[in-house]
Design an enzyme around this catalytic site. Structure first.
Site, short mmCIF file in Angstrom:
data_model
loop_
_atom_site.label_atom_id
_atom_site.label_comp_id
_atom_site.label_asym_id
_atom_site.label_seq_id
_atom_site.Cartn_x
_atom_site.Cartn_y
_atom_site.Cartn_z
N THR A 30 -9.10 20.39 51.87
CA THR A 30 -9.89 21.02 51.55
C THR A 30 -8.90 22.08 50.13
O THR A 30 -8.76 22.13 49.75
CB THR A 30 -11.14 22.45 51.36
N SER A 31 -7.63 21.87 51.16
CA SER A 31 -6.65 23.03 51.11
C SER A 31 -5.37 22.77 51.17
O SER A 31 -5.27 22.17 52.24
CB SER A 31 -7.30 24.42 50.31
N GLY A 32 -4.19 23.30 49.97
CA GLY A 32 -3.33 22.80 50.76
C GLY A 32 -2.50 24.32 50.71
O GLY A 32 -2.63 24.28 49.61
N ARG A 33 -1.63 24.58 51.41
CA ARG A 33 -0.50 25.90 51.55
C ARG A 33 1.43 25.56 51.71
O ARG A 33 1.59 24.22 52.03
CB ARG A 33 -0.69 26.86 52.29
N ASP A 57 -2.00 17.55 61.40
CA ASP A 57 -1.68 18.47 61.69
C ASP A 57 -2.78 18.96 63.03
O ASP A 57 -2.36 20.09 63.15
CB ASP A 57 -2.96 19.18 60.42
N ASN A 90 -14.02 13.79 68.09
CA ASN A 90 -13.64 14.58 66.99
C ASN A 90 -15.48 14.80 66.14
O ASN A 90 -16.39 14.40 66.99
CB ASN A 90 -13.93 13.48 65.66
N GLY A 143 -9.24 28.26 61.33
CA GLY A 143 -9.99 28.33 60.65
C GLY A 143 -10.85 29.03 60.81
O GLY A 143 -11.48 30.17 60.91
#
Length: 474
Positions: free
Chosen positions: A20-23, A239, A298, A409
């Site tokens: 959903t996002s990267g950094r 990840d 999962n 998260g």
């Protein structure tokens, strides 16, 4: 030896890409130093094209380059770059150029791939060979029905594709390659015979490398844009592999949950558990750093909550404060209806709240009447799925588990952490939140000689510098 290796403090850059996002973050590592500085965060998600669901790789690449340039501007002494991302998705290249946008793993095309693969190699055989749980989007299913594979001379998973854009090198980092279904579980090498049987040309599979290996140095044009000539070091590029490096486990009987969009629930082993029971329980053997296995299952994680909130925000035309919503959910009294968090009906993007309600009503349950009550139902259902997976992991490995480390998260979600403790009957140690970036940074620092040599010592550094929050079962 580990003390001398840890004497110097180094700075590195970590590219950490989620679904959903990267950094991009700066990591600083020394004897008793483990710090992260967020440099940039950017959105990442599916984009609908005429031929299906894709990733906007061009935008992703530009955001990464901008983030790395800002990292070097802030910290000119950065010594290396490491890249991690979600698993299974890939880009196809011909003569070094990308053939089309990478497909998104939630694209519907994967169903046909499953049928085609299993017609040649039944799942029971696949499990003996690769040790992977059945997920309909595993890479071999995608390769099998992607017509562009025939035109490609290389296939690179997302972090390897980014590394290629930075360095020009074409490699496959082993922890992520193990999620393709084309790596042998017993020795961690490509299963070329299986690939050829499935009609997947083995020539597209690049050389495998381990975490800590130098992939290459930045291409001149990339170095000029970023403002530094740096090496790119292979990390646990899946990840979850990076996240598990930074789980501060002090007990051999600890389980872990790496919780974000997905909840990866399991234990660390040094040998595979290739039993019929493990296959039937859909437990996987993904390679970890230092020849370990992530023996895990999962579970659909906070995707259920984030998609629900996204639908409500579209309905309201305004943003929703998640903390306030979770606080309200924690005040809901009495039992809430539960549903199967892994129900296939909940796997695609869309109006998640309506689909969860439909699943509940189909089971004969009465749907929650308020948003906080539905959120509580979502959280408790995820926690039940976590508890089931923890119990199964203990049974399959013969371990008596004594604690759960919940990282990522999800460790900030107090309601989920407490519900997981309550549902498992085990203490939950929440944090670090940034486990994936920390694991990425630690493997780079170790390769540079600025972090301890063993996983146990790396985790000891995490434990000394990132104190977890403890939740006791009620």
């Amino acid at each position: 030896m580990s003390e001398s290796r840890s004497a110097a403090t180094v700075s590195v850059a970590a590219v950490d890409l989620g679904a959903t996002s990267g950094r991009v973050v700066i990591g600083r590592v020394g004897a008793d130093v483990l710090e992260l500085e967020l440099v940039s965060r950017f959105p990442n998600g599916p984009v609908q094209r005429p031929d299906g669901l894709h990733w906007d790789y061009a935008a992703l690449r530009e955001n990464i380059l901008d983030g790395l340039a800002e990292a070097v501007r802030r910290e000119p002494g950065i010594q290396s770059i490491g890249i991690d991302s979600w698993a299974v998705d890939y880009g196809l290249l011909r003569d070094g150029e990308l053939i089309g946008e990478p497909f998104h793993y939630r694209d519907e095309r994967t169903t046909a791939g499953v049928e085609a693969v299993h017609a040649t190699a039944p799942f029971a055989e696949l499990y003996r060979r690769n040790g992977l749980q059945f997920l309909p989007f595993n890479t071999l299913y995608q390769y099998r029905i992607d017509p562009a594979v025939a035109d490609a001379d290389a296939a690179l998973l997302i972090p390897d594709l980014v590394a290629h854009a930075l360095t020009g090198a074409m490699v496959a980092e082993r922890t992520n390659a193990s999620t393709t279904g084309l790596v042998r579980v017993e020795d961690g090498e490509w299963d070329l015979e299986l690939a050829e049987r499935l009609g997947i040309p083995s020539g597209i599979l690049p050389d495998l490398v381990d975490p800590g290996i130098l992939i290459g140095r930045l291409l001149p044009k990339v170095a000029e844009r970023i403002g530094a000539d740096l090496p790119v070091i292979a990390v646990g590029s899946h990840d979850t592999a990076s996240a598990v490096v930074a789980v501060p486990m002090t007990s051999p009987n600890a389980a872990y949950i790496s919780c974000g969009t997905w909840g990866l629930v399991g234990v660390e082993t040094t040998e595979p558990v290739l039993t019929d029971a493990a296959r039937e329980a859909n437990f996987t053997h993904e390679r970890g750093v230092d020849d370990t296995f992530r023996f895990l299952h999962n579970v659909t994680g906070l995707w259920l909550l984030s998609e629900t909130v996204r639908a409500w925000e579209q309905e309201d035309g305004a943003s929703i404060e998640l903390v306030e919503l979770l606080d309200a959910a924690s005040e809901v009294t009495g039992a809430v209806p539960l549903f199967d968090a892994n129900d296939p009906a909940l796997s695609a993007p869309g109006d998640m709240a309506a689909r969860i309600i439909a699943v509940l009503e189909a089971s004969g349950a009465e749907a929650p009447a308020t948003r906080p009550a539905l959120v509580r139902s979502i959280i408790e259902s995820i926690a039940v799925a976590f508890a089931d997976a923890i119990s199964t992991a203990a049974e399959l490995t013969g371990r008596t588990l004594d604690s759960i480390h919940l990282v990522g998260g999800g460790s900030l979600n107090r309601l989920l952490c407490q519900a997981t403790a309550d549902r498992t009957g085990l203490p939950v140690l929440a944090g670090p939140v940034e486990a994936t970036a920390l694991g990425n940074v630690l493997v780079q620092a170790r390769a540079l000689g600025a972090a301890p040599a063993t996983l146990a010592e790396l985790r000891s550094l995490v434990a000394r510098t990132q104190e977890p929050v403890r939740y006791m079962p009620r």
